[in-house]
Design a protein around this motif. Structure first.
Motif, PDB file in Angstrom:
ATOM      1  N   SER A  38       0.842  -1.189   0.000  1.00  0.00           N
ATOM      2  CA  SER A  38       0.000   0.000   0.000  1.00  0.00           C
ATOM      3  C   SER A  38       0.874   1.234   0.000  1.00  0.00           C
ATOM      4  O   SER A  38       1.878   1.300   0.715  1.00  0.00           O
ATOM      5  CB  SER A  38      -0.917   0.007   1.228  1.00  0.00           C
ATOM      6  N   PHE A  40      -0.540   4.574   0.327  1.00  0.00           N
ATOM      7  CA  PHE A  40      -1.083   5.543   1.265  1.00  0.00           C
ATOM      8  C   PHE A  40      -1.054   5.065   2.708  1.00  0.00           C
ATOM      9  O   PHE A  40      -0.890   5.863   3.629  1.00  0.00           O
ATOM     10  CB  PHE A  40      -2.532   5.894   0.882  1.00  0.00           C
ATOM     11  N   TRP A  41      -1.210   3.767   2.934  1.00  0.00           N
ATOM     12  CA  TRP A  41      -1.400   3.282   4.295  1.00  0.00           C
ATOM     13  C   TRP A  41      -0.216   2.456   4.802  1.00  0.00           C
ATOM     14  O   TRP A  41      -0.349   1.742   5.788  1.00  0.00           O
ATOM     15  CB  TRP A  41      -2.677   2.439   4.368  1.00  0.00           C
ATOM     16  N   SER A  42       0.931   2.560   4.186  1.00  0.00           N
ATOM     17  CA  SER A  42       2.111   1.866   4.714  1.00  0.00           C
ATOM     18  C   SER A  42       2.563   2.561   5.997  1.00  0.00           C
ATOM     19  O   SER A  42       2.560   3.789   6.092  1.00  0.00           O
ATOM     20  CB  SER A  42       3.249   1.895   3.686  1.00  0.00           C
ATOM     21  N   ILE A  43       2.935   1.751   6.974  1.00  0.00           N
ATOM     22  CA  ILE A  43       3.310   2.273   8.292  1.00  0.00           C
ATOM     23  C   ILE A  43       4.823   2.404   8.374  1.00  0.00           C
ATOM     24  O   ILE A  43       5.547   1.406   8.381  1.00  0.00           O
ATOM     25  CB  ILE A  43       2.785   1.342   9.403  1.00  0.00           C
ATOM     26  N   PHE A  47       7.480   7.201   1.706  1.00  0.00           N
ATOM     27  CA  PHE A  47       6.389   7.714   0.885  1.00  0.00           C
ATOM     28  C   PHE A  47       7.010   8.452  -0.296  1.00  0.00           C
ATOM     29  O   PHE A  47       7.981   9.184  -0.123  1.00  0.00           O
ATOM     30  CB  PHE A  47       5.505   8.656   1.712  1.00  0.00           C
TER      31      PHE A  47
END
Length: 300
Positions: A38, A40-43, A47
């Motif tokens: 992902s 947008f939602w990678s922790i 980015f």
């Protein structure tokens, strides 16, 4: 190698990851479970910079677009919401005719003075409260009580004590920030693992060594973050400080424009404070990245 590096190495050796834990049934089951990629939602996995810049532009453009649509269409009377053009024109006029640059420098000087005093008091107090239970017992009741008292209620007393000079304005800004510095830094000290302190004692460190070579270096990144967050409070209390018989400053210009219902000047001064605060925030972020590159690996 410094003492804190030795402490970190010994702490890791005290809590090794054994092969048995890696070969447990739970770990075997987990190794076959894969997360879907992902963006947008990678922790904490980075980015794309171009996408980040695009999102930043959208976050700034959408409010500006809504403001333009409402103001130019005159959905709201100009006295309540002037157009962006009127705000920019009033700002240029204030810089040319009202010497706004002098007001900006004056306000920045007041914020800097009040914030430096708050840092010189709040940072050592916070480290002492987080390190020594005796200091926590001494300061915590006072700090916990006074921080709920509104600073604006002290303005008449401050005027009586210090008069109408610069000292009263600096004190108002200091009181608005200093206790929050102390509380946040004390909490940061308490998050230092006890193993680090115990290992330092094992290596022969004295209490002075633990304080200045373990606790202070480990807390330093949190100190910078605390100062970066709380400097916004200093700007919030600036307008209150410049209510005290001020004849210069951005807060004084806001109050003066409010009296004559010059909304465009009020909005320009508010936006100007926001831009100055944004520049300070990015400057402190850069300073934190330079001085404490180990504190956040995602900066790279």
């Amino acid at each position: 190698m410094s003492l804190i590096d030795d402490v970190l190495i010994c702490t890791q050796r005290m809590n090794p990851v054994t092969d048995a834990s890696l070969s447990s049934p739970q770990s075997v089951d987990r190794q076959y479970k894969y997360l879907k990629p992902s963006v947008f939602w990678s922790i904490r996995q980075g980015f794309p910079r171009r996408l980040s810049a695009l999102i930043v532009m959208i976050s700034l453009a959408v409010p500006l677009l809504l403001w333009s649509l409402i103001s130019y269409a005159q959905v709201v009377p100009p006295m309540f919401l002037p157009t962006p053009t009127a705000v920019v024109q009033s700002g240029i006029e204030m810089f040319i005719n009202n010497d706004l640059i002098s007001d900006v420098l004056t306000s920045c000087g007041r914020v800097l003075a009040g914030f430096v005093v708050a840092a010189l008091i709040g940072v050592p107090m916070g480290i002492a409260m987080g390190t020594f239970y005796s200091m926590e017992s001494l300061f915590a009741p006072f700090v916990g009580t006074v921080r709920y008292m509104p600073v604006t209620a002290f303005v008449p007393l401050i005027v009586i004590w210090l008069g109408l000079g610069e000292e009263s304005k600096i004190l108002i800004i200091t009181l608005g920030v200093v206790l929050y510095n102390a509380i946040m830094i004390a909490d940061a000290v308490k998050f230092i693992p006890s193993e680090m302190i115990n290992v330092a004692y094992t290596l022969g460190a004295t209490r002075r060594d633990v304080l200045f070579r373990v606790i202070v270096p480990a807390t330093f990144p949190s100190v910078l973050d605390t100062l970066r967050v709380n400097i916004s409070g200093a700007w919030n209390y600036l307008v209150i400080a410049e209510l005290v018989a001020a004849q210069t400053g951005i807060g004084f210009r806001i109050i003066q424009a409010q009296r004559y219902l010059q909304t465009e000047k009020v909005l320009f001064c508010i936006l100007l404070i926001g831009l100055i605060g944004l520049a300070i925030d990015y400057g402190l972020k850069w300073m934190s990245a330079v001085l404490t590159p180990w504190a956040d690996q995602t900066r790279h």
